[in-house]
Design a protein around this motif. Structure first.
Motif, PDB file in Angstrom:
ATOM      1  N   ALA A 176       0.806  -1.218   0.000  1.00  0.00           N
ATOM      2  CA  ALA A 176       0.000   0.000   0.000  1.00  0.00           C
ATOM      3  C   ALA A 176       0.850   1.285   0.000  1.00  0.00           C
ATOM      4  N   PRO A 177       1.886   1.401   0.859  1.00  0.00           N
ATOM      5  CA  PRO A 177       2.688   2.642   0.823  1.00  0.00           C
ATOM      6  C   PRO A 177       3.360   2.870  -0.525  1.00  0.00           C
ATOM      7  N   ARG A 178       3.851   1.811  -1.151  1.00  0.00           N
ATOM      8  CA  ARG A 178       4.521   1.955  -2.444  1.00  0.00           C
ATOM      9  C   ARG A 178       3.528   2.369  -3.531  1.00  0.00           C
ATOM     10  N   ALA A 179       2.333   1.764  -3.518  1.00  0.00           N
ATOM     11  CA  ALA A 179       1.325   2.092  -4.526  1.00  0.00           C
ATOM     12  C   ALA A 179       0.911   3.559  -4.424  1.00  0.00           C
ATOM     13  N   TRP A 180       0.747   4.057  -3.190  1.00  0.00           N
ATOM     14  CA  TRP A 180       0.384   5.463  -3.007  1.00  0.00           C
ATOM     15  C   TRP A 180       1.497   6.383  -3.477  1.00  0.00           C
TER      16      TRP A 180
END
Length: 542
Positions: A176-180
């Motif tokens: 999730a952090p990387r996708a954001w």
């Protein structure tokens, strides 16, 4: 004799206790409160509006991750309640690598970069604004196929056994952090920003008429510009793409309280420091003048063992406090070295840090506006200071004009055979940090005509930086030798001697007397909250 330490021996067993017992621990207790009921509805509304998932029939070959609710009372910088936040979180520990996630790393802004940008902005008189992204992770697009259980207590009445096929990232997923970050950085690149090669979370927009700097730390954003009107235009563009909240002038960021005064900015973690003391049941302890006894003799064998979980919790919390408290850096670094097997002696050292914190709980670091943009630093080493490994301790602090923006205290990775070698290795670490900061300033369009200056109080180490003769006693430190020597030879670094009594980096290598500690602490800019009429210049350092 009954000493104070014996009379209060029970205080060694510090236990962390929760600050806010009103936060519900389960969904059942949350449903009994109207505030939390509404918070869960708001979260689900945001998820559906964002088209985070679609319901699909459950299949036997699916890897389905669970979901749960997390409740948090959001507080303002003064401690009052801002809002009640309920967040739906995926149980990412059920994910399988290679199936429903691949890459997970996501960059975050470095604390040194934050201090450098704030120092630059306050020196040039630029306006500082703070932005917050609502449900930031929900904006990230998933490349993998991920299935999740429906939200507990809010299953679809028509299809209660269906599962959520996630199209957007959700909190708790490993990627999730990387996708954001990928989604947000791609948008910034589209509108003309470029990513700093020195720090991938710093984005710069430069044109002939104006400059904009943007710092990203997950969903917290700082923007500054030499033209306030262009900031408003940028915020409008960001708000059109993301659910963005303009929090106005910078005042509270990552737990750091930012207050403006007549001479610049004052950064403090006053609220966070009080929380640490409250969690450790040390709010009524007696203050002390220094965080470390001058003759502490801390080593691996330190008496009976104590609860390692409590020890790690307190020390881990103190680590984050060094974001604005360089005076705590060496003491915290020292007690961190005993995380694996803490004893009563080590816990007594932690208690001393907390007692020092009690007396300086409102202290913070000042960034002065009346400052130059000259880069220079101090490096020092405590030769063979570790009684267990005989390794030395490196310490350095780096200034941008009058403002200290970077500091470190760490044990060297190898044993040094002489004090000159230990000092030289410390200079190599400081030179690497100065080099990185030079690249960072260049990305911001600030190339200095003069090379950074590194001050050291060891003449032998200074001679090694300019002497081209390869002495036999230095051949085993060839890597550091070449690095510093080539920087000096190329004119990218200047080394100078500084007397030991003026060596500020001494504070990061060993315990010093109370008078010396307080004098160097003020040189670092760690002071109580300033009056509004304070003024300062580079001369304050010396």
């Amino acid at each position: 004799m009954v000493t104070r330490s014996k009379a209060h021996a029970h205080q060694c067993h510090i236990s962390l206790k929760p600050i806010d017992p009103t936060e519900p621990k389960s969904m059942k207790s949350a449903l009994q409160n109207l505030h939390w009921q509404q918070a869960m509805r708001d979260e689900l509304h945001a998820l559906h509006q964002n088209k985070t998932w679609s319901l699909v029939p459950r299949q036997a070959d699916m890897n389905i991750v669970g979901s749960r609710w997390v409740f948090k009372t959001k507080l303002k910088s003064d401690g009052s309640i801002e809002r009640f936040k309920a967040r739906l979180v995926a149980k990412g520990y059920n994910q399988l690598e290679g199936l429903d996630f691949h890459e997970t790393f996501s960059p975050v802004i470095k604390p040194t970069t934050i201090r450098l940008v704030l120092s630059l902005a306050i020196t040039k008189g630029w306006s500082l604004r703070q932005l917050d992204v609502k449900n930031a992770f929900l904006h990230g697009h998933l490349k993998e196929v991920v299935y999740m259980e429906q939200p507990p207590g809010f299953s679809d009445p028509i299809n209660p056994t269906h599962v959520c096929h996630l199209h957007k990232a959700i909190y708790g997923l490993k990627q999730a952090p990387r996708a954001w970050f990928d989604r947000f950085s791609s948008f910034l690149l589209q509108i003309g920003f470029y990513c700093s090669p020195a720090d991938s979370s710093l984005f710069v927009f430069r044109s002939s008429s104006h400059t904009i700097l943007l710092l990203v730390y997950v969903d917290d954003i700082i923007v500054t510009s030499d033209h306030p009107s262009h900031l408003s235009t940028l915020i409008t563009k960001l708000s059109s793409e993301f659910a963005m909240k303009d929090l106005g002038p910078l005042n509270y960021f990552l737990g750091v309280q930012v207050s403006h005064f007549g001479g610049g900015l004052f950064l403090s973690q006053h609220k966070y420091a009080k929380e640490i003391l409250a969690k450790a049941s040390m709010t009524d302890c007696k203050p002390i003048g220094t965080p470390l006894a001058q003759k502490h003799h801390l080593q691996l064998e330190g008496g009976p063992l104590v609860n390692a979980t409590n020890y790690r919790s307190i020390v881990g919390a103190l680590q984050y406090l060094t974001l604005t408290r360089p005076d705590l850096t060496h003491a915290v670094n020292l007690v961190c070295q005993f995380m694996h097997q803490p004893s009563t002696t080590h816990f007594q050292a932690v208690k001393r840090i907390l007692r020092y914190l009690q007396g300086t709980v409102d202290y913070g670091i000042r960034l002065l506006s009346h400052s130059s943009l000259t880069l220079y630093g101090f490096s020092d080493a405590d030769w063979a200071g570790c009684p267990d490994t005989r390794r030395s301790t490196t310490g350095y602090c780096i200034y941008l004009g009058a403002n200290c923006i970077s500091w470190a205290s760490k044990k060297q990775v190898t044993v040094s055979r002489s004090s000159a070698e230990a000092e030289y290795r410390a200079m190599a670490s400081a030179a690497a940090e100065l080099t990185w900061l030079t690249y960072l300033l260049r990305d911001l369009g600030l190339s200095s005509h003069s090379s950074p200056v590194l001050f050291c109080d060891n003449t032998s180490a200074l001679h090694m930086t300019v002497n081209p003769v390869f002495h036999a006693r230095t051949k085993h430190i060839e890597l550091d030798y070449h690095f510093v020597r080539e920087k000096v030879a190329a004119g990218a670094l200047t080394t100078r001697y500084v007397p030991s009594q003026s060596q500020i980096a001494d504070l990061f290598t060993k315990a010093v007397s109370k008078d010396v500690f307080h004098r160097f602490r003020s040189k670092l800019g760690v002071l109580p909250p300033p009056p509004s009429s304070l003024r300062g210049t580079d001369k304050d350092i010396f």
